[in-house]
Design a protein around this motif. Structure first.
Motif, PDB file in Angstrom:
ATOM      1  N   ASN A 113      35.147  50.750  29.942  1.00  0.00           N
ATOM      2  CA  ASN A 113      35.284  51.871  30.866  1.00  0.00           C
ATOM      3  C   ASN A 113      35.335  51.381  32.309  1.00  0.00           C
ATOM      4  N   SER A 114      34.442  50.468  32.662  1.00  0.00           N
ATOM      5  CA  SER A 114      34.414  49.985  34.040  1.00  0.00           C
ATOM      6  C   SER A 114      35.642  49.143  34.351  1.00  0.00           C
ATOM      7  N   SER A 115      36.135  48.412  33.347  1.00  0.00           N
ATOM      8  CA  SER A 115      37.327  47.607  33.580  1.00  0.00           C
ATOM      9  C   SER A 115      38.511  48.492  33.940  1.00  0.00           C
ATOM     10  N   LEU A 116      38.552  49.688  33.361  1.00  0.00           N
ATOM     11  CA  LEU A 116      39.646  50.602  33.652  1.00  0.00           C
ATOM     12  C   LEU A 116      39.737  50.922  35.139  1.00  0.00           C
ATOM     13  N   TYR A 117      38.566  50.892  35.803  1.00  0.00           N
ATOM     14  CA  TYR A 117      38.563  51.231  37.228  1.00  0.00           C
ATOM     15  C   TYR A 117      38.954  50.038  38.091  1.00  0.00           C
ATOM     16  N   ILE A 118      38.760  48.858  37.525  1.00  0.00           N
ATOM     17  CA  ILE A 118      38.944  47.668  38.350  1.00  0.00           C
ATOM     18  C   ILE A 118      40.290  47.020  38.138  1.00  0.00           C
ATOM     19  N   LEU A 119      40.706  46.928  36.886  1.00  0.00           N
ATOM     20  CA  LEU A 119      41.980  46.281  36.611  1.00  0.00           C
ATOM     21  C   LEU A 119      43.122  47.237  36.927  1.00  0.00           C
ATOM     22  N   PRO A 120      44.153  46.779  37.580  1.00  0.00           N
ATOM     23  CA  PRO A 120      45.276  47.650  37.940  1.00  0.00           C
ATOM     24  C   PRO A 120      46.279  47.748  36.786  1.00  0.00           C
ATOM     25  N   LEU A 121      45.759  48.091  35.593  1.00  0.00           N
ATOM     26  CA  LEU A 121      46.611  48.112  34.407  1.00  0.00           C
ATOM     27  C   LEU A 121      47.346  49.431  34.246  1.00  0.00           C
ATOM     28  N   SER A 122      46.590  50.487  34.507  1.00  0.00           N
ATOM     29  CA  SER A 122      47.053  51.802  34.083  1.00  0.00           C
ATOM     30  C   SER A 122      48.177  52.324  34.977  1.00  0.00           C
ATOM     31  N   SER A 123      49.158  52.981  34.360  1.00  0.00           N
ATOM     32  CA  SER A 123      50.269  53.521  35.134  1.00  0.00           C
ATOM     33  C   SER A 123      49.883  54.829  35.805  1.00  0.00           C
ATOM     34  N   PRO A 142      42.775  51.415  43.697  1.00  0.00           N
ATOM     35  CA  PRO A 142      41.365  51.771  43.545  1.00  0.00           C
ATOM     36  C   PRO A 142      40.618  51.547  44.855  1.00  0.00           C
ATOM     37  N   ASN A 143      39.741  52.476  45.213  1.00  0.00           N
ATOM     38  CA  ASN A 143      39.068  52.286  46.497  1.00  0.00           C
ATOM     39  C   ASN A 143      37.872  51.357  46.375  1.00  0.00           C
ATOM     40  N   GLN A 144      37.415  50.844  47.527  1.00  0.00           N
ATOM     41  CA  GLN A 144      36.427  49.772  47.533  1.00  0.00           C
ATOM     42  C   GLN A 144      35.087  50.214  46.950  1.00  0.00           C
ATOM     43  N   ALA A 145      34.642  51.430  47.264  1.00  0.00           N
ATOM     44  CA  ALA A 145      33.340  51.889  46.789  1.00  0.00           C
ATOM     45  C   ALA A 145      33.338  51.974  45.269  1.00  0.00           C
ATOM     46  N   THR A 146      34.442  52.504  44.698  1.00  0.00           N
ATOM     47  CA  THR A 146      34.543  52.605  43.249  1.00  0.00           C
ATOM     48  C   THR A 146      34.520  51.220  42.616  1.00  0.00           C
ATOM     49  N   MET A 147      35.318  50.318  43.200  1.00  0.00           N
ATOM     50  CA  MET A 147      35.326  48.947  42.706  1.00  0.00           C
ATOM     51  C   MET A 147      33.913  48.375  42.724  1.00  0.00           C
ATOM     52  N   ASP A 148      33.202  48.604  43.828  1.00  0.00           N
ATOM     53  CA  ASP A 148      31.876  48.012  43.977  1.00  0.00           C
ATOM     54  C   ASP A 148      30.916  48.489  42.906  1.00  0.00           C
ATOM     55  N   VAL A 149      30.876  49.812  42.651  1.00  0.00           N
ATOM     56  CA  VAL A 149      29.899  50.269  41.665  1.00  0.00           C
ATOM     57  C   VAL A 149      30.270  49.764  40.274  1.00  0.00           C
ATOM     58  N   HIS A 150      31.576  49.631  40.010  1.00  0.00           N
ATOM     59  CA  HIS A 150      31.923  49.162  38.665  1.00  0.00           C
ATOM     60  C   HIS A 150      31.758  47.655  38.531  1.00  0.00           C
ATOM     61  N   LEU A 151      31.917  46.950  39.634  1.00  0.00           N
ATOM     62  CA  LEU A 151      31.577  45.527  39.590  1.00  0.00           C
ATOM     63  C   LEU A 151      30.075  45.359  39.355  1.00  0.00           C
ATOM     64  N   PHE A 152      29.306  46.195  40.036  1.00  0.00           N
ATOM     65  CA  PHE A 152      27.854  46.225  39.844  1.00  0.00           C
ATOM     66  C   PHE A 152      27.523  46.414  38.360  1.00  0.00           C
ATOM     67  N   THR A 153      28.196  47.401  37.747  1.00  0.00           N
ATOM     68  CA  THR A 153      27.998  47.665  36.324  1.00  0.00           C
ATOM     69  C   THR A 153      28.299  46.427  35.490  1.00  0.00           C
ATOM     70  N   ILE A 154      29.432  45.801  35.794  1.00  0.00           N
ATOM     71  CA  ILE A 154      29.851  44.648  34.987  1.00  0.00           C
ATOM     72  C   ILE A 154      28.882  43.482  35.188  1.00  0.00           C
ATOM     73  N   TYR A 155      28.454  43.285  36.438  1.00  0.00           N
ATOM     74  CA  TYR A 155      27.509  42.206  36.712  1.00  0.00           C
ATOM     75  C   TYR A 155      26.204  42.405  35.943  1.00  0.00           C
ATOM     76  N   LEU A 156      25.777  43.666  35.833  1.00  0.00           N
ATOM     77  CA  LEU A 156      24.516  43.908  35.126  1.00  0.00           C
ATOM     78  C   LEU A 156      24.695  43.826  33.616  1.00  0.00           C
ATOM     79  N   LEU A 157      25.912  44.146  33.136  1.00  0.00           N
ATOM     80  CA  LEU A 157      26.099  44.211  31.687  1.00  0.00           C
ATOM     81  C   LEU A 157      26.419  42.876  31.049  1.00  0.00           C
ATOM     82  N   LEU A 158      27.153  42.024  31.755  1.00  0.00           N
ATOM     83  CA  LEU A 158      27.540  40.764  31.111  1.00  0.00           C
ATOM     84  C   LEU A 158      26.324  39.931  30.679  1.00  0.00           C
ATOM     85  N   PRO A 159      25.336  39.725  31.577  1.00  0.00           N
ATOM     86  CA  PRO A 159      24.162  38.983  31.092  1.00  0.00           C
ATOM     87  C   PRO A 159      23.414  39.731  29.996  1.00  0.00           C
ATOM     88  N   PHE A 160      23.464  41.057  30.062  1.00  0.00           N
ATOM     89  CA  PHE A 160      22.816  41.818  28.994  1.00  0.00           C
ATOM     90  C   PHE A 160      23.480  41.520  27.651  1.00  0.00           C
TER      91      PHE A 160
END
Lengths: 421, 421
Positions: free
Chosen positions: B201-211, B217-235
């Protein structure tokens, strides 16, 4: 909660016997764990109050972020000043460090870790705090005393050495409390004394009492010392509650958890409050105990598992505990004159056998030394005397620091901000 | 570390027997505790990397604070923009919540708390996170679906209700993982599935895949989803390590600590990442399990201590476990037709005695229901099927959320920022 949870702790095996009592009943151990949790929640619940003024300012515009900016803009004038997130972060990283040492302290109490592992516990726990120091403050310069200025200039940038120094402070504070231990109430008592002394020191920066303060205290200095006081008051609260149950005759033990937790709180306020050198001044009795203990800690002379004073069941008094040197395992030759010298200086008591051979020496702890000097006494008497001595040394230290600092530095930082204490 | 520390855990009594095996050997319990500590340290050590760009910018001027301001000033132009302390705080408060639930989870595992106390553990642990949400983001409006707009307007401000909702999410997530449990690997497995779905779900916001994403994507959205990914990968890292040892046949148990810890990580990223409603979509199997379990959890029908599927030692397969209703303690009258109806709907299996009296019914858990539907099967087979089902439901949920959201809302927030997900 200490009373309520005592039985639960005993039920899961967190219990121990007091070795300095006639009737050795089992009492709950690791009770510092209760204090730690209560402390962490107290701080969390207090955070909104610390920021009350900011929150009011931020939400008076209706709660949306734009309004915050406007309100703050109006208030602070030119500089676009948002919510003091730096302050908010400092509480967070202080808390993370405390929570981490709490977790590791409990692991230590449960698994009874080896000495060489547990020494490093505070180092791990200090990472978040040092990280935050790096980002938020990042000052690694120290003010150079007047005498040395020709060589180093007025400010000396220690760089990463300064971080090593702060890590060392963080490792030292919890462990030094942990080794000045062994009688009822001494761990909590010494922590309370240090806490009170730090409170006193911080109050000097905040209260406009002193006549030497010519300029009004600046806001940044006020903030860090308020931060210190906010973190210390709940600490003193939980510690007093624990002391009530841990004082002679103890009904609970505090566990390594408490020693680590207490030391970490001091290290956090000392470092994030920018007065780590003053902090060391307040740890003088612990430093003395550490240096005095060093020969045993580093196994230069033999070190028994427990070095706490010996309980004499006949008199009910504590006597210095000794390490014995049986004939098959005598004291190493080069150490004999050293121990004899220390004995002459009244810094140790050795017993000699008929052949003039040293058969035992008192264990090298401040508590044993005190008993050598002042004779056997009851456990609570010993604790009171040690704590009284600690308080006097600390007050003297603070007095020296604020009165005599002017002799070696050009000014006392109380007047100019606490950035380089 | 799971392998190394296993014996230490057994030595201090953190061990249990696997009830679904032929040879019941004791294996270490509460191994989630190891994961939790590793996770917390991983996040702490990762924080500097998350802020690498900012740190480089901040220190290129020589490390002093004034230089920071200048450098950043140059970089951002008009607005005086300091180090992103808001982001730094979000990591801190997320970590505090995780550390707290970890501490309370261990307390639960050690003291085996009562059900009504443990349900509230996540509520306590969520306080720091909600506090931070209040200060940092504070948005309590929700976007109203098109159908309801005539009544509520476009944005509905839920105010403190929104905080109650977030607290409910935080309470639900850890506990729901804790009740969908009882076979090897299911607790960790379901957490990994949820983690992967959130990552997707978070990748959808960050990767410019979708048509469909017309605007970048705006910076704030990117930031919160990067935050999500950073917290989830070690988990996911620590969870996979744990799964390796917890998968059938399990060599360790995970303990409540892990369930709470996992649920809290999800709640933290969901709430601070502003996609708590999407998060609930990914918890559909857990929600179903909770609703299905509710009659037993709230003691409307009797609930045995353990409801995990019954191990049939002869076949080596798991069968649905049952609650029996002995003659002296029969099922309450009004419930009989209800259970019979559920039996007819294949949502339950009841056994009747000769007199037509209900003598037993299967326990109300998703795992038992699955066994009712699909017949007895081996433990690992059951876990795989449940996890596969969960993955399908989750993927469908995400598809619905991103494709069909346009039917009830005017736009998918992927294009406009994640503020009101």
């Amino acid at each position: 909660m200490i009373v309520w949870l005592g039985d639960a702790f005993i039920a899961v095996g967190r219990k121990g016997k007091d070795m300095s009592k006639k009737h050795k009943v089992e009492i709950p151990e690791t009770m510092g764990a209760v204090c730690g949790v209560v402390y962490i929640f107290a701080i969390i619940l207090f955070i909104p109050f610390a920021f009350r003024r900011d929150i009011v300012a931020a939400t008076s515009g209706g709660g949306s972020k734009d309004a915050v900016l406007n309100v703050e803009h109006v208030e602070t004038g030119r500089i676009l000043h948002r919510f003091p997130l730096s302050k908010l972060s400092s509480y967070a990283y202080a808390l993370i460090s405390v929570a981490l040492i709490y977790i590791l302290g409990i692991a230590d109490d449960i698994f009874d870790m080896r000495w060489r592992h547990k020494v490093l516990i505070p180092a791990f726990a200090s990472i978040p705090m040092l990280l935050f120091y790096y980002v938020d403050f990042g000052v690694t310069q120290v003010v150079v005393p007047i005498l040395l200025r020709p060589y180093f200039g007025e400010l000396l940038n220690l760089g990463s050495l300064y971080y090593a120094y702060m890590a060392a402070v963080t490792i030292f504070a919890p462990n030094s409390i942990n080794i000045l231990a062994g009688i009822n109430g001494i761990e909590v008592g010494q922590s309370i004394v240090i806490g009170i002394l730090i409170l006193l020191n911080s109050s000097l920066y905040i209260l406009p009492l002193s006549s030497t303060t010519t300029s009004p205290p600046n806001q940044a200095t006020m903030d860090v010392h308020l931060f210190t006081i906010y973190l210390l008051l709940p600490f003193l609260g939980v510690s007093l509650a624990l002391l009530k149950h841990n004082w002679y005759p103890a009904r609970v033990f505090v566990g390594d958890t408490y020693c680590y937790f207490a030391g970490m709180v001091f290290a956090v306020v000392g470092i994030l409050g920018h007065f780590s050198k003053t902090l060391l001044l307040l740890f003088l009795p612990q430093i003395a105990n550490f240096i005095y203990s060093a020969p045993q800690l580093f196994h230069i002379i033999p070190c028994p598992r427990h070095r706490l004073p010996r309980f004499n069941a006949r008199t009910g008094l504590l006597e210095p505990s000794v390490t014995t040197y049986p004939p098959e395992k005598p004291l190493r030759k080069p150490l004999v004159p050293v121990l004899e010298l220390l004995h002459t200086l009244h810094l140790l008591e050795v017993k000699k056998g008929e052949s003039g051979r040293i058969i035992s020496s008192t264990n090298l702890t401040l508590l044993n030394l005190w008993l050598v000097w002042r004779g056997p006494r009851r456990e609570d008497r010993l604790a009171i005397e040690i704590l009284g001595m600690q308080m006097c040394v600390g007050l003297l230290g603070l007095w020296v620091r604020h009165r005599l600092a002017l002799l070696v530095f050009t000014q006392d930082n109380r007047a100019v901000g606490a950035n380089h204490v």
